[in-house]
Design a protein around this motif. Structure first.
Motif, PDB file in Angstrom:
ATOM      1  N   TRP A 136       0.837  -1.213   0.000  1.00 34.49           N
ATOM      2  CA  TRP A 136       0.000   0.000   0.000  1.00 34.49           C
ATOM      3  C   TRP A 136       0.860   1.247   0.000  1.00 34.49           C
ATOM      4  CZ3 TRP A 136      -4.927   0.194  -1.187  1.00 34.49           C
ATOM      5  CH2 TRP A 136      -5.678   1.328  -0.902  1.00 34.49           C
ATOM      6  N   LYS A 137       0.735   2.051  -1.065  1.00 42.35           N
ATOM      7  CA  LYS A 137       1.469   3.315  -1.161  1.00 42.35           C
ATOM      8  C   LYS A 137       0.547   4.463  -0.741  1.00 42.35           C
ATOM      9  CE  LYS A 137       3.980   3.721  -4.937  1.00 42.35           C
ATOM     10  NZ  LYS A 137       4.354   3.722  -6.386  1.00 42.35           N
ATOM     11  N   ARG A 138       0.889   5.662  -1.110  1.00 42.28           N
ATOM     12  CA  ARG A 138       0.085   6.839  -0.816  1.00 42.28           C
ATOM     13  C   ARG A 138      -0.366   7.489  -2.115  1.00 42.28           C
ATOM     14  NH1 ARG A 138       3.366   5.759   3.369  1.00 42.28           N
ATOM     15  NH2 ARG A 138       2.824   6.532   5.444  1.00 42.28           N
ATOM     16  N   VAL A 139      -1.316   8.433  -2.029  1.00 43.36           N
ATOM     17  CA  VAL A 139      -1.792   9.120  -3.227  1.00 43.36           C
ATOM     18  C   VAL A 139      -1.911  10.615  -2.968  1.00 43.36           C
ATOM     19  CG1 VAL A 139      -3.075   7.111  -4.089  1.00 43.36           C
ATOM     20  CG2 VAL A 139      -4.257   8.815  -2.688  1.00 43.36           C
ATOM     21  N   LEU A 140      -1.912  11.370  -4.045  1.00 40.58           N
ATOM     22  CA  LEU A 140      -2.077  12.818  -3.996  1.00 40.58           C
ATOM     23  C   LEU A 140      -2.627  13.252  -5.346  1.00 40.58           C
ATOM     24  CD1 LEU A 140      -1.413  15.233  -2.045  1.00 40.58           C
ATOM     25  CD2 LEU A 140       0.691  15.522  -3.374  1.00 40.58           C
ATOM     26  N   ASP A 141      -3.604  14.173  -5.349  1.00 42.82           N
ATOM     27  CA  ASP A 141      -4.198  14.611  -6.609  1.00 42.82           C
ATOM     28  C   ASP A 141      -3.419  15.767  -7.221  1.00 42.82           C
ATOM     29  OD1 ASP A 141      -6.050  14.294  -8.657  1.00 42.82           O
ATOM     30  OD2 ASP A 141      -7.336  15.883  -7.871  1.00 42.82           O
ATOM     31  N   VAL A 142      -2.125  15.544  -7.355  1.00 51.21           N
ATOM     32  CA  VAL A 142      -1.209  16.522  -7.928  1.00 51.21           C
ATOM     33  C   VAL A 142      -0.202  15.747  -8.778  1.00 51.21           C
ATOM     34  CG1 VAL A 142       0.622  18.192  -7.416  1.00 51.21           C
ATOM     35  CG2 VAL A 142      -1.432  18.136  -5.997  1.00 51.21           C
ATOM     36  N   ASN A 143       0.135  16.266  -9.941  1.00 55.57           N
ATOM     37  CA  ASN A 143       1.211  15.668 -10.730  1.00 55.57           C
ATOM     38  C   ASN A 143       2.547  16.015 -10.074  1.00 55.57           C
ATOM     39  OD1 ASN A 143      -0.844  15.045 -12.466  1.00 55.57           O
ATOM     40  ND2 ASN A 143      -0.024  16.125 -14.231  1.00 55.57           N
ATOM     41  N   ASP A 144       3.227  15.010  -9.506  1.00 55.88           N
ATOM     42  CA  ASP A 144       4.465  15.297  -8.774  1.00 55.88           C
ATOM     43  C   ASP A 144       5.432  14.117  -8.926  1.00 55.88           C
ATOM     44  OD1 ASP A 144       6.473  16.001  -7.002  1.00 55.88           O
ATOM     45  OD2 ASP A 144       5.098  16.717  -5.461  1.00 55.88           O
ATOM     46  N   ARG A 145       6.286  14.215  -9.936  1.00 52.70           N
ATOM     47  CA  ARG A 145       7.211  13.106 -10.220  1.00 52.70           C
ATOM     48  C   ARG A 145       8.176  12.839  -9.072  1.00 52.70           C
ATOM     49  NH1 ARG A 145       8.455  16.909 -13.999  1.00 52.70           N
ATOM     50  NH2 ARG A 145       7.753  15.565 -15.692  1.00 52.70           N
ATOM     51  N   ASN A 146       8.470  13.850  -8.237  1.00 55.07           N
ATOM     52  CA  ASN A 146       9.408  13.658  -7.127  1.00 55.07           C
ATOM     53  C   ASN A 146       8.875  12.736  -6.042  1.00 55.07           C
ATOM     54  OD1 ASN A 146      10.903  15.632  -8.496  1.00 55.07           O
ATOM     55  ND2 ASN A 146      11.701  16.463  -6.593  1.00 55.07           N
ATOM     56  N   LEU A 147       7.571  12.485  -6.063  1.00 58.56           N
ATOM     57  CA  LEU A 147       6.966  11.645  -5.037  1.00 58.56           C
ATOM     58  C   LEU A 147       6.745  10.206  -5.496  1.00 58.56           C
ATOM     59  CD1 LEU A 147       4.296  14.024  -3.456  1.00 58.56           C
ATOM     60  CD2 LEU A 147       6.545  13.410  -2.557  1.00 58.56           C
ATOM     61  N   ARG A 148       7.189   9.871  -6.702  1.00 57.31           N
ATOM     62  CA  ARG A 148       6.961   8.510  -7.193  1.00 57.31           C
ATOM     63  C   ARG A 148       7.594   7.461  -6.276  1.00 57.31           C
ATOM     64  NH1 ARG A 148       8.325  10.114 -13.439  1.00 57.31           N
ATOM     65  NH2 ARG A 148       6.265  10.995 -13.947  1.00 57.31           N
ATOM     66  N   GLU A 149       8.763   7.761  -5.777  1.00 60.88           N
ATOM     67  CA  GLU A 149       9.429   6.860  -4.845  1.00 60.88           C
ATOM     68  C   GLU A 149       9.988   7.689  -3.698  1.00 60.88           C
ATOM     69  OE1 GLU A 149      12.249   4.181  -6.571  1.00 60.88           O
ATOM     70  OE2 GLU A 149      11.035   3.838  -8.362  1.00 60.88           O
TER      71      GLU A 149
END
Length: 555
Positions: free
Chosen positions: A162-175
């Motif tokens: 289970w990861k996390r989510v955010l309704d923003v395009n944010d490539r820095n948060l992929r990992e």
């Protein structure tokens, strides 16, 4: 030509109670969110009444950077149907803040075919996306806390899914790495973020048939595997009720109106390239309960949204679409005919003819599902009569319906031709009973290969070591019977976004699989597709502002 937002401001919005009343909803049952938005309880759904309604799916050719206008056509068609005396409701997905502030700037239709109030719909709306984000991340926090609080009892997860989510395009948060610092910050672990439309909670909301089903699905969410290999689910933490409580308002469909006060139900928002791309079953069935015709859309091209609409949503909800409208534009067809982006507004007969191959492949695929097809020619100001007639003649020779859509410039009157063709086809040549691409009993690999070879026309399918491991795990858990959701680029039948037109003899590489045990589907990740998009060099956020009492830049 006025901008979308200028047109939206000029439209007179009816009080939402009046919209609800005209649609037949009991006005004492709706929950207003201000003057022009309301929540409608899902308990108003009547399956017997819904079965009498004609469901029209709107899909499209493979999208390009030129745009297709599928939402605009869907809204226009609903208004056109009302113009010719049919009771119609349009059922759409909710926009995500990621694309609105990234590439698109808005996703509520365009011109004189919009759902209103477009600013609110494109921004926070009724908070559904925020509720889904919170519910998803609440599970992540509760899981980390459970691991932390039970660490001395010998509990640990060998693998956390289970990861996390955010309704923003944010490539820095992929990992990301979480839990660093003091021991009281929890255990150090790898994690990451997907965008909210890819959340399993979003899929659960859109595939649930009611609150009880929602709760059941939440309890079944697979969070990881314990040290001894046992699956660990939300119900093992005993928090399914708490997560359900966060979604009590979000599960109710949203009622708004079009630029011509046609009722519109906007609910749920999974992307079709990384999720199943359809609005909620509840919204669709609610619209079908109160109208003769329901127009709904599925995201991106027919190889993505329509395929998943049939194989996932219709399979689970028992829906039988009356027909499918496929949207095409000259500019999109020319791009599939190898015309450069900077030249697609210029006449190019040869490029247009070559691009028709892409339309033909989608039509052929839709016929495999037993669908009757109408092609909606979404007209742009730069289109010539010769180009229009070329596409019309091609469709007539292919034995499919054809109509011009001018709803962007003319509203419902510009979609009357399309509405009449849809009604004529629905009454005289409705679709056959739905034929699905694969059986529930097929293995995961068989499902992947049937979609890849029969819909995408791939020559072969390959699997990473991780994908092979997950396929074996899915079989061991007895989840082979779940439907399949392939995540891949929207810009090509293949997994390579640069292969326009009708590529052949290509390989589909499955990089990984995600088990959505609560949503009861398997997500196969093909090629380099990311479930957390990044922002472009010049995001739309640079053009969004609040000036003179008005929001600017949402279109």
């Amino acid at each position: 030509m006025k901008t979308d937002i200028e047109i939206a401001r000029e439209c007179r919005l009816a009080p939402i109670a009046d919209v609800a009343s005209r649609a037949g909803f009991p006005t004492d049952s709706i929950e207003p969110y201000g003057r022009s938005i309301a929540k409608v309880p899902e308990t108003l759904i009547d399956d017997k009444r819904a079965a009498m309604s004609r469901l029209i799916l709107v899909t499209a050719i493979t999208p390009t950077k030129a745009g297709i206008g599928k939402t605009t056509v869907s809204i226009g068609l609903s208004m056109g149907l009302n113009r010719i005396g049919k009771r119609a409701i349009v059922a759409l997905r909710e926009p995500s803040l990621g694309p609105c502030f990234g590439m698109k700037g808005g996703a509520a239709g365009g011109g004189y075919a919009q759902v209103l109030p477009m600013e609110k719909i494109n921004l926070h709306f009724t908070g559904d996306f925020h509720a889904i984000t919170t519910a998803h991340n609440m599970i992540a926090a509760l899981l980390d806390n459970y691991i932390y609080q039970h660490r001395n009892d010998g509990f640990a997860l060998r693998e956390k899914l289970w990861k996390r989510v955010l309704d923003v395009n944010d490539r820095n948060l992929r990992e990301v790495i979480t839990g660093i610092g003091a021991k009281t910050n929890g255990g150090v672990s790898e994690s990451g973020f997907d965008i909210t439309p890819a959340s399993e909670i979003m899929a659960i909301l859109c595939l649930s048939t009611g609150l009880d089903d929602l709760r059941r699905r939440i309890d079944n969410i697979l969070l990881g595997f314990t040290i001894d290999g046992r699956p660990f689910r939300v119900k093992d933490m005993g928090v399914g009720g708490a997560i359900t409580v966060l979604l009590l308002d979000a599960v109710r469909p949203n009622l708004v109106q079009t630029t011509e006060q046609t009722p519109a139900i906007v609910h749920g928002g999974p992307f079709a390239n990384i999720a199943h791309g359809c609005n909620s079953i509840l919204a669709t069935k609610l619209a079908m309960t109160y109208s003769d015709y329901v127009v709904t859309e599925a995201g991106f091209g027919a190889d993505l949204g329509a395929e998943k609409f049939f194989n996932i949503k219709c399979r689970k909800a028992g829906l039988q679409p009356c027909l499918t409208v496929i949207v095409a534009t000259t500019q999109g067809l020319k791009m599939h005919g190898d015309v450069p982006l900077d030249a697609i507004k210029e006449p190019n007969r040869e490029g247009l003819i070559k691009g028709l191959d892409n339309l033909d492949r989608h039509i052929d695929n839709l016929k495999k599902f037993g669908q009757s097809v109408v092609v909606a020619f979404n007209r742009f100001a730069t289109d010539t009569t010769d180009e229009l007639n070329l596409v019309r003649q091609h469709c007539e020779a292919s034995g499919v319906g054809f109509a011009v859509n001018n709803a962007f410039a003319e509203g419902g009157s510009g979609a009357v031709e399309l509405a009449e063709e849809v009604v004529r086809t629905a009454e005289n040549h409705p679709s056959q009973p739905l034929r699905l691409t694969y059986e529930d009993s097929d293995s995961v690999k068989t499902k992947i290969e049937k979609v890849s070879k029969n819909i995408y026309r791939a020559a072969s399918v390959s699997y990473s070591k991780q994908a092979e491991t997950m396929i074996a795990r899915i079989a061991g858990l007895g989840m082979d019977h779940y439907p399949l959701c392939i995540a891949k680029t929207q810009y090509s039948f293949s997994a390579d976004p640069t292969l326009y037109g009708v590529p052949e003899d290509f390989n589909i590489h499955i990089r990984d699989l995600v088990i959505n045990a609560g949503a009861e589907m398997i997500v196969a990740i093909a090629g380099d597709i990311m479930r957390m998009p990044g922002l472009p060099k010049s995001p739309q956020a640079e053009r969004i502002d609040y000036i003179g009492g008005h929001i600017e830049g949402l279109s």
